[in-house]
Design an enzyme around this catalytic site. Structure first.
Site, PDB file in Angstrom:
ATOM      1  N   CYS A 150      -1.160  -1.445   2.129  1.00  0.00           N
ATOM      2  CA  CYS A 150      -0.135  -2.054   1.316  1.00  0.00           C
ATOM      3  C   CYS A 150      -0.511  -3.457   0.851  1.00  0.00           C
ATOM      4  CB  CYS A 150       1.163  -2.079   2.085  1.00  0.00           C
ATOM      5  SG  CYS A 150       1.142  -3.278   3.380  1.00  0.00           S
ATOM      6  N   VAL A 207      -8.969  -1.950  -2.496  1.00  0.00           N
ATOM      7  CA  VAL A 207      -7.733  -1.263  -2.849  1.00  0.00           C
ATOM      8  C   VAL A 207      -6.561  -1.894  -2.112  1.00  0.00           C
ATOM      9  CG1 VAL A 207      -8.915   0.912  -3.306  1.00  0.00           C
ATOM     10  CG2 VAL A 207      -8.009   0.478  -1.017  1.00  0.00           C
ATOM     11  N   SER A 208      -5.366  -1.720  -2.668  1.00  0.00           N
ATOM     12  CA  SER A 208      -4.124  -2.135  -2.050  1.00  0.00           C
ATOM     13  C   SER A 208      -4.139  -3.636  -1.742  1.00  0.00           C
ATOM     14  CB  SER A 208      -3.859  -1.280  -0.807  1.00  0.00           C
ATOM     15  OG  SER A 208      -2.515  -1.365  -0.411  1.00  0.00           O
ATOM     16  N   ASN A 209      -3.846  -4.039  -0.506  1.00  0.00           N
ATOM     17  CA  ASN A 209      -3.917  -5.464  -0.181  1.00  0.00           C
ATOM     18  C   ASN A 209      -5.297  -6.029  -0.455  1.00  0.00           C
ATOM     19  OD1 ASN A 209      -1.281  -5.679   0.646  1.00  0.00           O
ATOM     20  ND2 ASN A 209      -1.716  -5.607   2.827  1.00  0.00           N
TER      21      ASN A 209
END
EC number: 3.1.1.22
Length: 741
Positions: A33, A337-339
């Site tokens: 996330c 990716v993501s965070n």
């Protein structure tokens, strides 16, 4: 376009954890996330934009290959590519795909090598669908080479790893840097990519991004960005070391990967009042690490330049122009990716030393300032809300998503049936949450069915696309919102584990759902099996003030007198955004230190994201960031690729029946984005314009979808059809991002 050597160049969970959780009627996982700084990070120790050792601005001044000043003791590990390797830890492509995790000889005392292998296995599988039907081994995977050819090999990569802590002088920074340098590193065409960890994971949390670089004969610069899976067990006062093994806090000293800042006398009292609790690195370091994710990523790049030259045998006495690998001749792509993707963008925004040449990220977490003047339209219709920071929209979802997933319109959603069967959750918990929301005045409807429909509409009105509707049940089932809101709430507020922010804590639980002693085997291996954001392997979210005593949050009875999945805790976290008490003010300050500027300094950049993303909605990330960038970056070279039928958790595709028939792997597009940015920097190939890529789901029965083919995942194009183009315009100080249906 970068001049190379004087020539003009022409992803919050693990699969095994989730399977075990469902089998035991429990819940464990989260894959990934949602970077920034407080205005001070870019100048911290002079390191954010080049430290004067190896940056490209020295123009021949005598500079040895001196280790950057912020780097502490360096450990070097070498791998032969046969018994062990950089990418698969000796498991090969087949071993990563195996449902059987690597063995540990002594379960309560795993070796560093065993933990590394187990870490790579779990982190790769957490972010990648490793099923053959899903494309593993044909469209992507270690055995698929840099040009997309399926090889007969197992994809193992020989080379060296350089590992170190950066030190800001406090001994409390709790950050790990790691550089992987393949033996096949191409010193004639040098390249580095970053792979900052996704979610709240540890140093190998973006190993699937690193895969692309290793195949391209690039070095990979990793950082855990101040997050990680190994906890401080407060009951035994034991902590993880850099390699994941454990010892006492006293013996570890400043070599601990994470130890909660605390006094021994206070710890004793805390353990009496709240026994068996755990502190986690992201939540409890009291350093708000997110504000420095860009800095840590830049430091990883600087460390990589030194490490590469060291591996090539360069020591001292060379000028910058004599170093074989230097910013002036090396392609550097910020990726992850993501965070981790958000950290890559933060690094590019803060890159005053021109270390980074391009950006290629997937589903990045991007917290945007409230002052942005960006309007997002879809199909010509203006969307009411966009560009909220991660903590804002996650804390909102933490209130409403569990109820929304009960709507009859999404009854077929993956995992929704698990609630009905009370697998790991109390019976009627969704209806109880809906009723509790109504009792608090947050829903106006009077029947459960209408309340669920109202909650679902609230989710849409707050920025979630209708394409996310079928994902709300699995997001709720795996407690993704409370886990992210709790961890980020603590981190942003710099809360101590002693603070028990919103009366929430982390612990193992017994059969009655009360805090219990941590299992010795689980604790010993948690750095390799966890995701850093509880609930995770063997660790649950605890409601400290539940009726009947502290209990697992989702099982607890709160002030409503029912099992409503601790709505009290959710409301408390949400209120931190607007409250005036000390904890709220601390969180609001911390959040202000993590916001993105939108200025990528004219660097070529590609963002790819799935339209169905239910964790990081496109309306709160990539779409408004595209508009913000158009406003502030006068030489913008950013393109945005929005992929239909793609969501945040590729690792769920083969794990949760229904995901396989509904969604395609976003990892395919993340790799294509890296290919495109690399081709732009190496050869001047133009980047594709912003567009929607329309994929075709595999279809079939849930859990039995047919094998994916290339036709399911078409590439983006240089000439998208008019109905697929994403347009950005700026007029009167307002940026408008127009996305087709």
């Amino acid at each position: 376009m970068k001049t190379i050597q004087g020539k003009s160049p022409g992803r919050w969970y693990s699969r095994g954890m989730l399977l075990a959780a469902m089998a035991a009627s429990g819940v464990i996982g989260l894959a990934a996330c949602g970077g920034g700084n407080d205005g001070n990070s870019a100048g911290n120790n002079g390191n954010a934009g080049g430290n004067g050792n190896n940056n490209g601005n020295n123009n021949g001044n005598t500079v040895s290959n001196t280790k950057p000043s912020f780097v502490g003791t360096v450990t070097v590990r070498r791998f032969d590519g046969v018994s062990d390797d950089l990418l698969t830890a000796g498991l090969g492509a087949s071993g990563l795909a195996s449902a059987t995790a690597p063995a540990v000889a002594n379960a309560v005392a795993p070796t560093a090598a065993e933990l590394r292998r187990l870490t790579i296995y779990n982190n790769y599988r957490a972010l990648i669908d490793t099923s053959a039907k899903g494309g593993y081994g044909t469209l992507y995977g270690p055995n698929v080479d840099a040009d997309g050819n399926v090889t007969s090999g197992n994809g193992m990569v020989a080379g060296a790893e350089y590992v170190a802590y950066p030190d800001d002088g406090s001994g409390q920074q709790n950050v790990v840097l790691l550089v992987q340098i393949p033996d096949a590193f191409d010193a004639a065409h040098p390249c580095i990519i970053t792979a900052t960890s996704s979610g709240s994971r540890g140093i190998y949390g973006a190993i699937s991004t690193g895969e692309w670089g290793l195949k391209r004969k690039c070095a990979v610069a990793y950082t855990d960005k101040g997050t990680g899976a190994g906890p401080h067990d407060l009951a035994t006062d034991t902590v993880p070391l850099q390699d994941g093994t454990r010892t006492t806090r006293t013996l570890a000293g400043n070599t601990a990967q994470f130890a909660a800042p605390l006094a021994a006398s206070r710890l004793a009292a805390f353990n009496v009042a709240t026994p068996n609790r755990l502190a986690f690195k992201h939540a409890h370091s009291q350093r708000n690490p997110e504000k420095d994710w860009g800095l840590f990523t830049l430091q990883a790049v600087q460390f990589a330049f030194w490490a590469i030259n060291d591996k090539l045998g360069i020591s001292s006495g060379q000028t910058v122009s004599q170093l074989p690998v230097r910013p002036g001749n090396t392609i550097v792509i910020a990726s992850s990716v993501s965070n981790g993707g958000g950290a890559a963008i933060a690094a590019a925004e803060q890159d005053t030393g021109n270390l980074i040449d391009g950006v290629a990220v997937g589903e990045p977490a991007l917290s945007l300032p409230s002052s942005i003047n960006v309007q997002v339209k879809r199909g010509g219709a203006s969307l009411p809300i966009n560009g909220k920071p991660l903590f804002d929209y996650v804390s909102y979802a933490n209130e409403f998503r569990l109820c929304a997933a009960l709507s009859a319109s999404v009854a077929s959603a993956p995992t929704q049936a698990y609630f009905g069967a009370a697998l790991g959750w109390p019976a009627s918990v969704q209806a109880n949450r809906c009723a509790a929301l109504h009792a608090k005045g947050l829903l106006s409807s009077t029947t459960t069915a209408a309340q669920a429909d109202e909650a679902l509409q609230k989710m849409r009105d707050y920025g979630w696309e209708p394409e996310s509707d079928l994902l709300h049940a699995s997001m709720a089932y795996f407690e993704i919102d409370p886990s992210v809101a709790t961890t980020f709430g603590n981190a942003l507020a710099r809360a101590s584990v002693f603070d028990n922010l919103c009366d929430l804590s982390f612990a193992a639980v017994d059969g009655s759902f009360h805090p219990a002693t941590m299992n010795a085997t689980v604790l010993a291996q948690l750095a390799a099996t966890g995701n850093g954001v509880p609930p995770t392997t063997g660790v649950q979210l605890i409601n400290n003030i539940a009726q009947g005593g502290a209990a697992q949050s989702r099982q607890s009875i709160d002030s409503s007198g029912t099992q409503a999945a601790n709505l009290d805790g959710a409301l408390c976290l949400r209120n931190l955004l607007s409250g005036s008490d000390a904890a709220s003010q601390a969180l609001q300050l911390g959040l202000s230190q993590t916001l993105r500027s939108g200025n990528l300094r004219g660097k070529p950049a590609l963002i790819v994201q799935g339209r169905n993303d239910a964790l990081l909605p496109v309306n709160h990330g990539a779409r408004p960031y595209l508009g913000l960038n158009a406003q502030v970056d006068g030489s913008s070279k950013l393109s945005y690729i929005e992929v239909t039928n793609a969501q945040h958790f590729d690792g769920f595709i083969d794990l949760l029946p229904g995901y396989d028939s509904l969604f395609v792997p976003l990892a395919v597009y993340e790799q294509r984005a890296l290919d495109a940015v690399y081709a732009n920097l190496r050869s001047g190939t133009p980047l594709p314009p912003s567009q929607v890529v329309r994929t075709t789901p595999r279809g079939g029965a849930a859990g039995a979808a047919p094998p994916i083919t290339a036709a399911n995942v078409p590439n983006f194009t240089m000439t998208p059809a008019a109905g697929d183009r994403i347009q950005v315009s700026v007029s009167g100080g307002v940026a408008t991002v127009s996305v087709p249906n």
